[in-house]
Write a protein that holds these residues in place. Structure first.
Motif, PDB file in Angstrom:
ATOM      1  N   GLN A  55      82.638 -40.237 -34.564  1.00  0.00           N
ATOM      2  CA  GLN A  55      81.854 -39.145 -35.134  1.00  0.00           C
ATOM      3  C   GLN A  55      80.898 -39.607 -36.226  1.00  0.00           C
ATOM      4  O   GLN A  55      79.775 -39.110 -36.330  1.00  0.00           O
ATOM      5  CB  GLN A  55      82.790 -38.077 -35.715  1.00  0.00           C
ATOM      6  N   LEU A  56      81.358 -40.557 -37.046  1.00  0.00           N
ATOM      7  CA  LEU A  56      80.624 -40.901 -38.270  1.00  0.00           C
ATOM      8  C   LEU A  56      80.096 -42.325 -38.287  1.00  0.00           C
ATOM      9  O   LEU A  56      79.545 -42.759 -39.298  1.00  0.00           O
ATOM     10  CB  LEU A  56      81.539 -40.697 -39.488  1.00  0.00           C
ATOM     11  N   GLY A  57      80.263 -43.045 -37.192  1.00  0.00           N
ATOM     12  CA  GLY A  57      79.919 -44.460 -37.175  1.00  0.00           C
ATOM     13  C   GLY A  57      78.492 -44.764 -37.579  1.00  0.00           C
ATOM     14  O   GLY A  57      78.217 -45.800 -38.193  1.00  0.00           O
ATOM     15  N   GLU A  58      77.553 -43.870 -37.266  1.00  0.00           N
ATOM     16  CA  GLU A  58      76.158 -44.112 -37.611  1.00  0.00           C
ATOM     17  C   GLU A  58      75.864 -43.840 -39.077  1.00  0.00           C
ATOM     18  O   GLU A  58      74.809 -44.215 -39.581  1.00  0.00           O
ATOM     19  CB  GLU A  58      75.250 -43.236 -36.739  1.00  0.00           C
ATOM     20  N   LEU A  59      76.798 -43.187 -39.752  1.00  0.00           N
ATOM     21  CA  LEU A  59      76.546 -42.763 -41.129  1.00  0.00           C
ATOM     22  C   LEU A  59      77.254 -43.619 -42.167  1.00  0.00           C
ATOM     23  O   LEU A  59      76.975 -43.488 -43.363  1.00  0.00           O
ATOM     24  CB  LEU A  59      76.977 -41.302 -41.310  1.00  0.00           C
ATOM     25  N   CYS A  60      78.180 -44.463 -41.735  1.00  0.00           N
ATOM     26  CA  CYS A  60      78.913 -45.265 -42.713  1.00  0.00           C
ATOM     27  C   CYS A  60      79.237 -46.632 -42.130  1.00  0.00           C
ATOM     28  O   CYS A  60      79.236 -46.828 -40.917  1.00  0.00           O
ATOM     29  CB  CYS A  60      80.192 -44.557 -43.158  1.00  0.00           C
ATOM     30  N   ASP A  61      79.507 -47.574 -43.031  1.00  0.00           N
ATOM     31  CA  ASP A  61      79.798 -48.945 -42.621  1.00  0.00           C
ATOM     32  C   ASP A  61      81.245 -49.108 -42.171  1.00  0.00           C
ATOM     33  O   ASP A  61      81.533 -49.890 -41.272  1.00  0.00           O
ATOM     34  CB  ASP A  61      79.517 -49.900 -43.787  1.00  0.00           C
ATOM     35  N   ARG A  62      82.143 -48.393 -42.815  1.00  0.00           N
ATOM     36  CA  ARG A  62      83.563 -48.516 -42.487  1.00  0.00           C
ATOM     37  C   ARG A  62      84.254 -47.176 -42.663  1.00  0.00           C
ATOM     38  O   ARG A  62      83.845 -46.354 -43.487  1.00  0.00           O
ATOM     39  CB  ARG A  62      84.261 -49.543 -43.390  1.00  0.00           C
ATOM     40  N   ILE A  63      85.319 -47.008 -41.893  1.00  0.00           N
ATOM     41  CA  ILE A  63      86.209 -45.867 -42.075  1.00  0.00           C
ATOM     42  C   ILE A  63      87.607 -46.427 -42.282  1.00  0.00           C
ATOM     43  O   ILE A  63      88.104 -47.197 -41.454  1.00  0.00           O
ATOM     44  CB  ILE A  63      86.177 -44.921 -40.867  1.00  0.00           C
ATOM     45  N   LEU A  64      88.217 -46.056 -43.386  1.00  0.00           N
ATOM     46  CA  LEU A  64      89.536 -46.587 -43.722  1.00  0.00           C
ATOM     47  C   LEU A  64      90.527 -45.449 -43.924  1.00  0.00           C
ATOM     48  O   LEU A  64      90.251 -44.514 -44.683  1.00  0.00           O
ATOM     49  CB  LEU A  64      89.468 -47.425 -44.996  1.00  0.00           C
ATOM     50  N   PRO A  65      91.683 -45.520 -43.263  1.00  0.00           N
ATOM     51  CA  PRO A  65      92.730 -44.530 -43.530  1.00  0.00           C
ATOM     52  C   PRO A  65      93.327 -44.776 -44.910  1.00  0.00           C
ATOM     53  O   PRO A  65      93.464 -45.922 -45.344  1.00  0.00           O
ATOM     54  CB  PRO A  65      93.745 -44.795 -42.414  1.00  0.00           C
ATOM     55  N   LEU A  66      93.692 -43.699 -45.582  1.00  0.00           N
ATOM     56  CA  LEU A  66      94.131 -43.819 -46.972  1.00  0.00           C
ATOM     57  C   LEU A  66      95.085 -42.682 -47.308  1.00  0.00           C
ATOM     58  O   LEU A  66      94.892 -41.549 -46.871  1.00  0.00           O
ATOM     59  CB  LEU A  66      92.913 -43.759 -47.898  1.00  0.00           C
ATOM     60  N   VAL A  67      96.095 -43.013 -48.090  1.00  0.00           N
ATOM     61  CA  VAL A  67      97.007 -41.989 -48.598  1.00  0.00           C
ATOM     62  C   VAL A  67      97.151 -42.192 -50.099  1.00  0.00           C
ATOM     63  O   VAL A  67      97.481 -43.292 -50.551  1.00  0.00           O
ATOM     64  CB  VAL A  67      98.390 -42.068 -47.917  1.00  0.00           C
ATOM     65  N   THR A  68      96.881 -41.147 -50.860  1.00  0.00           N
ATOM     66  CA  THR A  68      97.091 -41.198 -52.303  1.00  0.00           C
ATOM     67  C   THR A  68      98.502 -40.709 -52.618  1.00  0.00           C
ATOM     68  O   THR A  68      99.111 -39.983 -51.827  1.00  0.00           O
ATOM     69  CB  THR A  68      96.064 -40.327 -53.034  1.00  0.00           C
ATOM     70  N   ARG A  69      99.000 -41.124 -53.752  1.00  0.00           N
ATOM     71  CA  ARG A  69     100.369 -40.755 -54.122  1.00  0.00           C
ATOM     72  C   ARG A  69     100.492 -39.244 -54.263  1.00  0.00           C
ATOM     73  O   ARG A  69      99.665 -38.582 -54.885  1.00  0.00           O
ATOM     74  CB  ARG A  69     100.765 -41.427 -55.431  1.00  0.00           C
ATOM     75  N   SER A  70     101.540 -38.698 -53.663  1.00  0.00           N
ATOM     76  CA  SER A  70     101.788 -37.262 -53.738  1.00  0.00           C
ATOM     77  C   SER A  70     103.294 -37.035 -53.799  1.00  0.00           C
ATOM     78  O   SER A  70     104.000 -37.259 -52.809  1.00  0.00           O
ATOM     79  CB  SER A  70     101.190 -36.548 -52.518  1.00  0.00           C
ATOM     80  N   GLY A  71     103.775 -36.613 -54.960  1.00  0.00           N
ATOM     81  CA  GLY A  71     105.206 -36.397 -55.109  1.00  0.00           C
ATOM     82  C   GLY A  71     105.975 -37.681 -54.884  1.00  0.00           C
ATOM     83  O   GLY A  71     105.709 -38.711 -55.501  1.00  0.00           O
ATOM     84  N   ASP A  72     106.919 -37.631 -53.957  1.00  0.00           N
ATOM     85  CA  ASP A  72     107.735 -38.806 -53.651  1.00  0.00           C
ATOM     86  C   ASP A  72     107.090 -39.703 -52.601  1.00  0.00           C
ATOM     87  O   ASP A  72     107.618 -40.771 -52.293  1.00  0.00           O
ATOM     88  CB  ASP A  72     109.124 -38.367 -53.156  1.00  0.00           C
ATOM     89  N   ARG A  73     105.989 -39.263 -52.031  1.00  0.00           N
ATOM     90  CA  ARG A  73     105.340 -40.060 -50.987  1.00  0.00           C
ATOM     91  C   ARG A  73     104.455 -41.129 -51.618  1.00  0.00           C
ATOM     92  O   ARG A  73     103.524 -40.810 -52.366  1.00  0.00           O
ATOM     93  CB  ARG A  73     104.501 -39.170 -50.073  1.00  0.00           C
ATOM     94  N   PRO A  74     104.717 -42.399 -51.326  1.00  0.00           N
ATOM     95  CA  PRO A  74     103.929 -43.473 -51.949  1.00  0.00           C
ATOM     96  C   PRO A  74     102.523 -43.561 -51.374  1.00  0.00           C
ATOM     97  O   PRO A  74     102.271 -43.156 -50.236  1.00  0.00           O
ATOM     98  CB  PRO A  74     104.742 -44.733 -51.615  1.00  0.00           C
TER      99      PRO A  74
END
Length: 241
Positions: A55-74
């Motif tokens: 969907q976004l390949g033409e608009l950005c160089d990279r797509i990276l999955p990411l999770v920020t800390r939320s409660g007990d989830r690292p």
């Protein structure tokens, strides 16, 4: 899209967040090898990332999955995002960013790129000579003692033909210190001085070995004697780097 049209060469990274909520829903046990792993969660993350890439390949160089800390989830994959930022931004701004990143591996990656830039500059006579204009010795002497007098005393110890190489290595040390040096510490000019005066016959080799040894000096708390041994080690490894 408007920004990319306005500045086509502008690097862009898309962070795909909340991938911890992908199937299996209740599983979150990082780390995950989202690019090559075969666990169900890894497959889900990879497929979601691939979908966004389409969907976004033409608009950005990279797509990276990411999770920020939320409660007990690292949190997860923030180090990959930090490394990607280092790789994409302008070299002049790279060090300023690296100073504020907490991830050790990212700092070391930035340091390695910095060392290689110095190595390339010091592989030519013109590049080495340019360091004669550097005020780094006077600056650090003043920073250390409050007066530039130490700079003149130290400069007298340098053979004339080695002066630009020593200044180049000192400038490299200062830049590396800003990235990997201990917090709230000052660069110890007198402790480094003996290391700056040795092994300067081949400037590019000298810069590469010295730089990598200095990263270990600050990140591992090595003694000056041990750091000298590491310089000698890297000098031996230079041709096989």
């Amino acid at each position: 899209r408007d920004m990319r049209e306005e500045v086509p060469e502008l690097p862009a990274i898309t962070a795909l967040t909340q991938v911890d909520r992908l199937r299996p829903l209740r599983e979150w046990q990082p780390p995950y090898d989202w690019q090559w792993g075969s666990r169900p969660k890894e497959v889900s993350i990879r497929e979601a990332t691939r979908y966004r890439q389409e969907q976004l390949g033409e608009l950005c160089d990279r797509i990276l999955p990411l999770v920020t800390r939320s409660g007990d989830r690292p949190e997860w994959n923030a180090d990959a995002l930090a490394t990607a930022l280092i790789e994409l931004i302008d070299p002049a701004k790279e060090l300023r960013l690296a100073r504020f990143l907490r991830d050790r591996e990212t700092k070391i990656t930035a340091s390695a790129r910095l060392i290689d830039r110095y190595r390339l500059q010091m592989s030519t006579t013109q590049g080495v000579t340019a360091f004669l204009k550097s005020p780094v010795l006077k600056f650090l002497a003043t920073l250390t003692t409050g007066s530039p007098t130490l700079a003149y005393l130290l400069a007298e110890q340098i053979p004339v033909e080695q002066l630009p190489v020593v200044l180049g290595k000192l400038q490299l040390a200062y830049d590396l210190f800003k990235v990997v040096g201990p917090d709230k510490a000052q660069l110890d000019l007198l402790a480094l001085w003996p290391l700056l005066l040795d092994y300067n016959d081949q400037p590019d080799r000298a810069a590469w070995a010295f730089g990598h040894a200095m990263v270990e000096y600050w990140s591992q708390g090595l003694s000056t004697a041990k750091t000298r041994q590491r310089i000698e080690h890297y000098l031996e490894q230079y041709d096989t780097r």
